[in-house]
Design an enzyme around this catalytic site. Structure first.
Site, PDB file in Angstrom:
ATOM      1  N   CYS A   1      -5.931   4.225   5.261  1.00 34.50           N
ATOM      2  CA  CYS A   1      -5.833   5.655   4.965  1.00 34.50           C
ATOM      3  C   CYS A   1      -5.577   5.811   3.474  1.00 34.50           C
ATOM      4  CB  CYS A   1      -4.721   6.320   5.778  1.00 34.50           C
ATOM      5  SG  CYS A   1      -4.608   8.092   5.426  1.00 34.50           S
TER       6      CYS A   1
ATOM      7  N   CYS B   1      -9.460  13.439   3.799  1.00 28.99           N
ATOM      8  CA  CYS B   1      -9.453  12.046   4.244  1.00 28.99           C
ATOM      9  C   CYS B   1      -9.798  11.164   3.054  1.00 28.99           C
ATOM     10  CB  CYS B   1     -10.460  11.843   5.380  1.00 28.99           C
ATOM     11  SG  CYS B   1     -10.597  10.129   5.937  1.00 28.99           S
TER      12      CYS B   1
END
Length: 270
Positions: A75, A213
Site C-alpha cells: 500500500c 490508492c
C-alpha cells in the site's frame, strides 16, 4: 476482559488507515479479527486498511490488513503515512519500510512531501486469466482490452484506460474479483489521461472503491508509460489531491502528502 490499544489514524489523500505499533499488541490477539473490528466505521475507528508496524535495526516492517481481515501485499499511501509517523516520532528522514520481501525506500522532505521509491514493476501476465474469459467480460462491459494492461507492483493491478461511469466502475471492480477470472482477486484501476495527467479511481481488492490508492497510482503510471500515453514525470489526480510520479533507472518514485488525523486508545474486548 478489556484491554487498551494505542493507535494512530492517518490518511493519504483520503485513503485512511489505523496504524498500530506491534509492541502495543499482545500475542493473544487475532489480528485478522482485530483489523475487521477497528476498521468498522460505525463500531470501530474506521479505515480502509489496518496497519501494524515493527521497528528493526535498520528498517521498519509493515503488515497490512484489508477491512475484510485479509492481508495485502503493498500500500503506497500507507507507506507514506508510516514514513511520516516515524519522522514525527523519531526525526528520521530516510526510512526503509519492508512489506514482505518488498523494500520501499522513503524520504520525508518535509511533513507534507514524502517520497517512496517502490522499485520496479512487472508486466508478466502469468497471473492473468484465460484471454477468452477476459474478452467475454470486456465485451459485456464495453471495455477496450487494447487499452487494458496488467501490472504487478508487489500486488496485482489491472489498469483500464477505457472511460467508465462510477456506477459501472463499482460493478466491474466487484465482478473482476470472481475466482474464475483472478484466483486471488485483483486491484482494478480506472484511468483517464489528459495533458500528461492520469485521473484515477481504484477498486481495491478487499476494500472496494477508495478515495486514493498509492500502489494503483504507481501501477497506472507504469502502465501509462508502457503504452506511451504519458511521460515522466507525471501527475496522478485523485478526488482529494495529487501524487507526483517519476521513473528513475527503472524504479517508480511516488511523492505526495500524508496527514495525521488523531492519536488515541481503542478499547478491545478479549
Amino acid at each position: 476482559m478489556i484491554s487498551k490499544i494505542n493507535f494512530v489514524k492517518m490518511h493519504g489523500l483520503g485513503n485512511d488507515f489505523v496504524i498500530v505499533n506491534k509492541r502495543d499488541l499482545s500475542s493473544s490477539y487475532d489480528l485478522s479479527q482485530l483489523a475487521k473490528n477497528m476498521a468498522e466505521r460505525h463500531t470501530g475507528i474506521g479505515c480502509d486498511q489496518f496497519i501494524i508496524y515493527e521497528e528493526h535495526n535498520d528498517f521498519y516492517e509493515m503488515i497490512i490488513y484489508n477491512i475484510d481481515g485479509s492481508s495485502a501485499k503493498l500500500c503506497g499511501n500507507a507507506t507514506r503515512c508510516l514514513a511520516k509517523l516515524i519522522y514525527l516520532d523519531t526525526g528520521k528522514q530516510d526510512i526503509t519500510v519492508m512489506v514482505g520481501n518488498k523494500k520501499l525506500l522513503c524520504n520525508v522532505n518535509d511533513e507534507n512531501n514524502i517520497s517512496v521509491n517502490v522499485g520496479s514493476v512487472s508486466f508478466n501476465e502469468a497471473w492473468m486469466p484465460n484471454r477468452d474469459k477476459v474478452w467475454e467480460f470486456a465485451e459485456r462491459y464495453m471495455i477496450d482490452l487494447k487499452e487494458t494492461i496488467c501490472v504487478d507492483i508487489g500486488n496485482p493491478h489491472v489498469v483500464i484506460f477505457s472511460k467508465l461511469e462510477p456506477q459501472d466502475q463499482k460493478i466491474v471492480g466487484e465482478r473482476l474479483q470472481a475466482k474464475e477470472l483472478f484466483a486471488d482477486g485483483v486491484n482494478v484501476n480506472f484511468a483517464e489521461v489528459k495533458d500528461n495527467k492520469i485521473y484515477l479511481s481504484v477498486w481495491e481488492r478487499g476494500a472496494g472503491l477508495t478515495l486514493a490508492c498509492g500502489s494503483g497510482a504507481c501501477g497506472s503510471f507504469a502502465a501509462g508509460l508502457k503504452r506511451g500515453f504519458i511521460h515522466s514525470p507525471s501527475t496522478i489526480v485523485f478526488k482529494h489531491g495529487n501524487l507526483t510520479m517519476k521513473e528513475e533507472n527503472g524504479n517508480i518514485i511516488m511523492q505526495g502528502a500524508a496527514t495525521l488525523v488523531a492519536r488515541g486508545e481503542y478499547y478491545c474486548e478479549q
